[in-house]
Design a protein around this motif. Structure first.
Motif, mmCIF file in Angstrom:
data_model
loop_
_atom_site.group_PDB
_atom_site.id
_atom_site.type_symbol
_atom_site.label_atom_id
_atom_site.label_comp_id
_atom_site.label_asym_id
_atom_site.label_seq_id
_atom_site.Cartn_x
_atom_site.Cartn_y
_atom_site.Cartn_z
ATOM 1 N N VAL A 113 0.841 -1.205 0.000
ATOM 2 C CA VAL A 113 0.000 0.000 0.000
ATOM 3 C C VAL A 113 0.875 1.253 0.000
ATOM 4 O O VAL A 113 0.633 2.203 -0.754
ATOM 5 C CB VAL A 113 -0.943 0.002 1.215
ATOM 6 C CG1 VAL A 113 -1.600 1.372 1.403
ATOM 7 C CG2 VAL A 113 -2.021 -1.068 1.067
ATOM 8 N N ALA A 114 1.909 1.253 0.849
ATOM 9 C CA ALA A 114 2.801 2.416 0.936
ATOM 10 C C ALA A 114 3.583 2.616 -0.352
ATOM 11 O O ALA A 114 3.741 3.749 -0.836
ATOM 12 C CB ALA A 114 3.755 2.254 2.112
ATOM 13 N N LEU A 115 4.083 1.536 -0.940
ATOM 14 C CA LEU A 115 4.846 1.627 -2.189
ATOM 15 C C LEU A 115 3.988 2.194 -3.314
ATOM 16 O O LEU A 115 4.408 3.093 -4.046
ATOM 17 C CB LEU A 115 5.391 0.258 -2.588
ATOM 18 C CG LEU A 115 6.572 -0.288 -1.773
ATOM 19 C CD1 LEU A 115 6.877 -1.720 -2.188
ATOM 20 C CD2 LEU A 115 7.797 0.590 -1.967
ATOM 21 N N LEU A 116 2.769 1.662 -3.444
ATOM 22 C CA LEU A 116 1.874 2.138 -4.497
ATOM 23 C C LEU A 116 1.451 3.577 -4.240
ATOM 24 O O LEU A 116 1.274 4.354 -5.178
ATOM 25 C CB LEU A 116 0.639 1.233 -4.586
ATOM 26 C CG LEU A 116 -0.377 1.576 -5.682
ATOM 27 C CD1 LEU A 116 0.282 1.518 -7.060
ATOM 28 C CD2 LEU A 116 -1.569 0.624 -5.639
ATOM 29 N N GLY A 117 1.306 3.940 -2.972
ATOM 30 C CA GLY A 117 0.891 5.299 -2.621
ATOM 31 C C GLY A 117 2.008 6.305 -2.624
ATOM 32 O O GLY A 117 1.787 7.476 -2.258
ATOM 33 N N GLY A 118 3.205 5.898 -3.006
ATOM 34 C CA GLY A 118 4.328 6.826 -3.077
ATOM 35 C C GLY A 118 4.759 7.358 -1.728
ATOM 36 O O GLY A 118 5.385 8.419 -1.653
ATOM 37 N N ASN A 119 4.400 6.649 -0.655
ATOM 38 C CA ASN A 119 4.772 7.036 0.714
ATOM 39 C C ASN A 119 4.247 8.418 1.100
ATOM 40 O O ASN A 119 4.860 9.137 1.894
ATOM 41 C CB ASN A 119 6.298 6.983 0.896
ATOM 42 C CG ASN A 119 6.832 5.575 0.726
ATOM 43 O OD1 ASN A 119 6.415 4.650 1.392
ATOM 44 N ND2 ASN A 119 7.775 5.419 -0.202
ATOM 45 N N THR A 120 3.111 8.799 0.526
ATOM 46 C CA THR A 120 2.421 10.025 0.922
ATOM 47 C C THR A 120 1.080 9.654 1.535
ATOM 48 O O THR A 120 0.513 8.605 1.204
ATOM 49 C CB THR A 120 2.183 10.952 -0.280
ATOM 50 O OG1 THR A 120 1.315 10.289 -1.220
ATOM 51 C CG2 THR A 120 3.500 11.301 -0.971
ATOM 52 N N SER A 121 0.560 10.502 2.402
ATOM 53 C CA SER A 121 -0.685 10.167 3.098
ATOM 54 C C SER A 121 -1.868 10.059 2.140
ATOM 55 O O SER A 121 -2.670 9.123 2.234
ATOM 56 C CB SER A 121 -0.966 11.202 4.192
ATOM 57 O OG SER A 121 -0.914 12.508 3.675
ATOM 58 N N ILE A 122 -1.977 10.975 1.187
ATOM 59 C CA ILE A 122 -3.091 10.902 0.235
ATOM 60 C C ILE A 122 -2.928 9.703 -0.689
ATOM 61 O O ILE A 122 -3.902 9.024 -1.036
ATOM 62 C CB ILE A 122 -3.204 12.216 -0.582
ATOM 63 C CG1 ILE A 122 -4.466 12.201 -1.450
ATOM 64 C CG2 ILE A 122 -1.967 12.453 -1.428
ATOM 65 C CD1 ILE A 122 -5.748 12.279 -0.687
ATOM 66 N N GLY A 123 -1.690 9.410 -1.075
ATOM 67 C CA GLY A 123 -1.429 8.244 -1.912
ATOM 68 C C GLY A 123 -1.757 6.950 -1.190
ATOM 69 O O GLY A 123 -2.335 6.027 -1.781
ATOM 70 N N VAL A 124 -1.405 6.869 0.093
ATOM 71 C CA VAL A 124 -1.711 5.679 0.900
ATOM 72 C C VAL A 124 -3.215 5.475 0.996
ATOM 73 O O VAL A 124 -3.710 4.344 0.916
ATOM 74 C CB VAL A 124 -1.083 5.810 2.305
ATOM 75 C CG1 VAL A 124 -1.690 4.798 3.271
ATOM 76 C CG2 VAL A 124 0.428 5.612 2.227
ATOM 77 N N PHE A 125 -3.967 6.565 1.146
ATOM 78 C CA PHE A 125 -5.428 6.453 1.254
ATOM 79 C C PHE A 125 -6.022 5.797 0.008
ATOM 80 O O PHE A 125 -6.778 4.820 0.098
ATOM 81 C CB PHE A 125 -6.049 7.838 1.466
ATOM 82 C CG PHE A 125 -7.548 7.820 1.520
ATOM 83 C CD1 PHE A 125 -8.208 7.560 2.713
ATOM 84 C CD2 PHE A 125 -8.308 8.045 0.378
ATOM 85 C CE1 PHE A 125 -9.599 7.531 2.773
ATOM 86 C CE2 PHE A 125 -9.692 8.013 0.422
ATOM 87 C CZ PHE A 125 -10.343 7.759 1.626
ATOM 88 N N PHE A 126 -5.675 6.311 -1.162
ATOM 89 C CA PHE A 126 -6.244 5.764 -2.401
ATOM 90 C C PHE A 126 -5.685 4.378 -2.716
ATOM 91 O O PHE A 126 -6.402 3.523 -3.260
ATOM 92 C CB PHE A 126 -5.991 6.726 -3.561
ATOM 93 C CG PHE A 126 -6.852 7.953 -3.512
ATOM 94 C CD1 PHE A 126 -8.216 7.863 -3.739
ATOM 95 C CD2 PHE A 126 -6.311 9.189 -3.219
ATOM 96 C CE1 PHE A 126 -9.028 8.989 -3.682
ATOM 97 C CE2 PHE A 126 -7.113 10.328 -3.157
ATOM 98 C CZ PHE A 126 -8.478 10.220 -3.387
ATOM 99 N N SER A 127 -4.439 4.143 -2.374
ATOM 100 C CA SER A 127 -3.857 2.818 -2.568
ATOM 101 C C SER A 127 -4.565 1.783 -1.693
ATOM 102 O O SER A 127 -4.870 0.675 -2.140
ATOM 103 C CB SER A 127 -2.362 2.864 -2.235
ATOM 104 O OG SER A 127 -1.783 1.590 -2.338
#
Length: 348
Positions: free
Chosen positions: A279-293
Motif C-alpha cells: 500500500v505504501a509503495l503504491l501510494g508513493g509514501n504520501t498520506s493521500i497516496g496511501v489512502f487511495f492505494s
C-alpha cells in the motif's frame, strides 16, 4: 510540476500494467476476463453491504500503509508492521475486556493502549538502529515472529484460561456502530474509518507543516547533512520508528475493537502488515497516496471473494494481479525513465 505529474502517473501506470498482465494470465488460463472483472466490481461496489465491507477492509490498510510510509520518509524500511499490528490488536482488546469504564474514557484508553504497544514494539529496532547501527529490516522481521508467538501465549495463558479466543470487548470500548451497519445492510463497517482518515491528516501535517517533520525528512534525505546541520539523527530515527509503530498499533485496534471485537490465537500472520508495505509503495509514501492505494487494495480483496461465485474464477488471480502491481511499482524507475523521455520529446 512535470516531475510531480510523473510521480502521480507512475503508480497509475503500474496499476494498469498489473491489470493488463493479469487479464492476459486469465485469458491464457481459459477464464472469461470480462466476467471476472464484472464479478470483482459487483463484489466490491454492487451492493451497500459490499461497499461497507470494502471500507471496513481498507481501514487497517490505511494505517498499516502509513506505518510503512512514515518510516520510509525518514530513510527506514519498517518491515515489522505485522508484529506491531498484532501487539496493538492484543493491547486494545486486553484493555477493552479488563476494564469497565464509561465509553468516553474506555474507548480512547483502549486505542491509546494499542498505539503505545505498537510504538514500544517499534522502539526496539529504532533504538538498535540508532545506537548500534543494527539494520532495521533484520530486527523488524525477527520481531514479527516474536510478536506472533508472544501474543498467542498471552491470549492462551494470561488473558484466558487455556482458550484460543478472548471475550468480546465491552460495548464501552467498541468501535462498532449500529447506524453504520444498518445503512450498509449490516456489514462490519465501524467508526475506525474516521480514525484512519485523521491518521492520514496527522502524518501529512507532522511531516509537511512542523519543524520536527522537517528534521525527520532531512534525516531521510541525508543523515550526514542533517547531522552537520545540528540535528540529532539518532533521536529522529527512534522517533520515526515509534510514530510508525503507533500507526501500526492503531491498525490493530481497528480489528480488535471494530471488525472482530476480540483477539484470537493465530496460526500465522494476518498479512495486513505486509500488505501495508505494498500500500505504501503504491501510494508513493504520501498520506493521500496511501489512502487511495488502500482503497484499491481493499476493493480488490473484498471483490475477489465474489469472483468464484459469479464468474467461476479463482480469487487467487486477484492476488496475482496485486503481486503484479507491486512488481511494476517496484520497477517504477523504468516507468519514470520512459515518462521522462516522452516528456522531453513533447517539449521539443
Amino acid at each position: 510540476m512535470l516531475k510531480r505529474f510523473n510521480n502521480i502517473l507512475t503508480p497509475i501506470i503500474a496499476v494498469l500494467l498489473g491489470i493488463i498482465v493479469g487479464t492476459i494470465i486469465m485469458v491464457v488460463s481459459g477464464y472469461d476476463a470480462v466476467a471476472a472483472f464484472t464479478a470483482l466490481w459487483n463484489g466490491a461496489f454492487g451492493e451497500s453491504y459490499y461497499v461497507g465491507e470494502v471500507v471496513r477492509q481498507f481501514t487497517p490498510y490505511i494505517l498499516a500503509g502509513l506505518a510503512v510510509a512514515f518510516a520510509f520518509r525518514v530513510g527506514l524500511f519498517n518491515i515489522g508492521v505485522e508484529g506491531q499490528f498484532l501487539v496493538g490488536w492484543l493491547a486494545a482488546v486486553w484493555v477493552g475486556v479488563a476494564f469497565d469504564l464509561p465509553k468516553i474514557i474506555h474507548l480512547p484508553l483502549a486505542i491509546l493502549a494499542a498505539m503505545a504497544a505498537g510504538a514500544l514494539w517499534a522502539f526496539i529496532p529504532g533504538f538498535l538502529k540508532a545506537r548500534f547501527r543494527v539494520h532495521e529490516v533484520i530486527v523488524t522481521i525477527m520481531m514479527n515472529y516474536v510478536a506472533l508467538h508472544v501474543t498467542n501465549y498471552i491470549i492462551k495463558n494470561i488473558i484466558t484460561d487455556n482458550k484460543d479466543k478472548t471475550d468480546l470487548v465491552k460495548e464501552s470500548a467498541s468501535l462498532r456502530s449500529d447506524w453504520l451497519q444498518s445503512i450498509t445492510d449490516y456489514s462490519r463497517l465501524h467508526w475506525g474509518i474516521v480514525i484512519a482518515i485523521i491518521g492520514c491528516f496527522v502524518m501529512w501535517f507532522l511531516l509537511e507543516r512542523t519543524t520536527r517533520g522537517f528534521e525527520l525528512r532531512a534525516v531521510g534525505f541525508n543523515q550526514h547533512a542533517a547531522h552537520y546541520a545540528g540535528m540529532s539523527v539518532n533521536k529522529n530515527i527512534i522517533l520515526s520508528m515509534v510514530i510508525a509503530g503507533a500507526f501500526a498499533g492503531l491498525a490493530g485496534a481497528m480489528e480488535g475493537l471494530g471488525t472482530f471485537g476480540y483477539a484470537t490465537v493465530k496460526g500465522g500472520f494476518t498479512g495486513v502488515g505486509f500488505d501495508g508495505i505494498a500500500v505504501a509503495l503504491l501510494g508513493g509514501n504520501t498520506s493521500i497516496g496511501v489512502f487511495f492505494s488502500a482503497l484499491l487494495f481493499g476493493a480488490l480483496k473484498v471483490g475477489a471473494l465474489n469472483m468464484p461465485l459469479e464468474a467461476g474464477v479463482p480469487n487467487e488471480l486477484v492476488d496475482i494481479i496485486i503481486a503484479l502491481i507491486v512488481f511494476f511499482v517496484a520497477s517504477s524507475y523504468i516507468i519514470r525513465v520512459f515518462l521522462d523521455r516522452f516528456s522531453k520529446k513533447e517539449v521539443k
